[in-house]
Write an enzyme that holds these catalytic residues in place. Sequence first.
Site, short mmCIF file in Angstrom:
data_model
loop_
_atom_site.label_atom_id
_atom_site.label_comp_id
_atom_site.label_asym_id
_atom_site.label_seq_id
_atom_site.Cartn_x
_atom_site.Cartn_y
_atom_site.Cartn_z
N PRO A 9 0.72 -1.37 0.20
CA PRO A 9 -0.17 -0.03 -0.35
C PRO A 9 0.98 1.51 0.02
CG PRO A 9 -0.90 -1.34 1.75
CD PRO A 9 0.29 -2.26 1.04
N ASN A 10 0.23 2.10 -1.15
CA ASN A 10 0.60 3.36 -0.39
C ASN A 10 1.95 3.36 -1.59
OD1 ASN A 10 -1.37 5.03 1.03
ND2 ASN A 10 -0.40 3.40 2.32
N ARG A 17 4.67 10.95 -1.73
CA ARG A 17 5.06 10.92 -0.40
C ARG A 17 6.69 11.51 -0.20
NH1 ARG A 17 4.09 4.48 1.14
NH2 ARG A 17 3.94 5.63 3.35
N TYR A 22 11.44 7.94 1.48
CA TYR A 22 11.34 7.63 0.64
C TYR A 22 12.37 7.78 -0.52
CZ TYR A 22 7.76 6.21 4.06
OH TYR A 22 6.77 5.54 4.79
N ASN A 73 8.31 -5.17 -0.08
CA ASN A 73 8.33 -4.42 0.21
C ASN A 73 6.58 -3.93 0.59
OD1 ASN A 73 8.11 -1.70 1.75
ND2 ASN A 73 9.07 -1.09 0.52
N ALA A 76 2.82 -0.65 5.18
CA ALA A 76 2.46 -1.16 6.04
C ALA A 76 2.25 -2.13 6.82
CB ALA A 76 1.07 0.35 6.21
N HIS A 79 3.17 -4.35 9.48
CA HIS A 79 2.99 -4.08 10.88
C HIS A 79 2.43 -5.21 11.96
CE1 HIS A 79 6.47 -1.58 9.69
NE2 HIS A 79 5.81 -0.65 9.14
N GLU A 97 12.57 -8.90 2.48
CA GLU A 97 12.01 -7.92 2.91
C GLU A 97 12.74 -6.72 3.24
OE1 GLU A 97 10.09 -7.96 6.79
OE2 GLU A 97 10.12 -6.20 6.90
N HIS A 99 12.87 -2.27 3.15
CA HIS A 99 12.11 -1.79 3.34
C HIS A 99 13.11 -0.19 3.11
CE1 HIS A 99 9.06 -2.61 5.80
NE2 HIS A 99 10.05 -3.82 5.58
N LEU A 100 12.40 1.36 2.23
CA LEU A 100 12.66 1.66 1.57
C LEU A 100 13.59 3.11 2.81
CD1 LEU A 100 10.31 2.92 -1.27
CD2 LEU A 100 12.98 2.35 -1.38
N SER A 101 13.28 3.26 3.99
CA SER A 101 12.96 3.91 5.60
C SER A 101 13.85 2.65 5.83
CB SER A 101 12.04 4.71 5.50
OG SER A 101 10.89 3.88 6.17
N ARG A 106 12.84 5.09 13.38
CA ARG A 106 10.95 5.60 12.90
C ARG A 106 9.94 5.60 14.16
NH1 ARG A 106 9.32 5.03 7.01
NH2 ARG A 106 7.47 6.94 8.08
N ARG A 110 6.74 0.63 14.02
CA ARG A 110 7.01 0.25 13.28
C ARG A 110 8.28 -0.43 13.59
NH1 ARG A 110 4.87 3.46 8.28
NH2 ARG A 110 4.81 5.86 8.96
C1 DQA Z 1 8.12 1.20 4.39
C2 DQA Z 1 8.14 1.53 6.01
C3 DQA Z 1 6.55 1.09 6.15
O1 DQA Z 1 6.41 1.54 7.37
C4 DQA Z 1 5.14 1.87 5.27
O2 DQA Z 1 3.98 1.94 6.07
C5 DQA Z 1 5.46 2.27 4.16
C6 DQA Z 1 7.16 2.47 3.50
C7 DQA Z 1 9.01 2.05 3.65
O3 DQA Z 1 9.46 1.07 3.22
O4 DQA Z 1 10.23 2.33 4.24
O5 DQA Z 1 4.91 2.67 3.34
O6 DQA Z 1 7.93 0.01 3.93
#
Ligand code: DQA
Length: 142
Positions: A9-10, A17, A22, A73, A76, A79, A97, A99-101, A106, A110
């Site tokens: 998602p997102n 964003r 990111y 990735n 959210a 979690h 798995e 994650h960009l961040s 954070r 998370r």
């Molecule tokens: C994310 C980290 C997640 O906590 C967040 O909800 C995202 C992006 C990342 O790539 O850093 O949507 O997965």
Amino acid sequence: MKILLIHGPNLNMLAKRDTALYGDKTLTEIDSLVKKRAQELGVEVLAFQSNSEGTLIDFIQAECPKADGIIINPGALTHYGYSLREALVDSALPVIEVHLSNIYAREEWRHKSVIAPIARGQISGLGWRGCVAALEILAAEI
Ligand code: DQA
């Protein structure tokens, strides 16, 4: 060898964003960078994004019999996405798995990933290059 590159998602909103977290690349640009490296490695990459957990699960169920590994990735869903986790387990494929961040730098909510315990490993905080690194690792290991 075929690798599924899955974004949750997102992540379709990348470059719009929070770019400090990111990065400024769009999802299409990231997929292209991974596919470029895949070509060099002789690996096929099938990329997919959805904002819906059910649609991600449908994709995994449909594509896992034809694939050798998964880079995901989960956004959210990382979690709290237990259904996604179970689909990944059922795929019986090695999962990395990404994650960009850096999720550990954070908010506290998370810091927990429900995917990490069933993943081959996790890459967090290295931006889009984390996806490329995950590809290189899967290509070397499979
Ligand atoms: C994310 C980290 C997640 O906590 C967040 O909800 C995202 C992006 C990342 O790539 O850093 O949507 O997965």
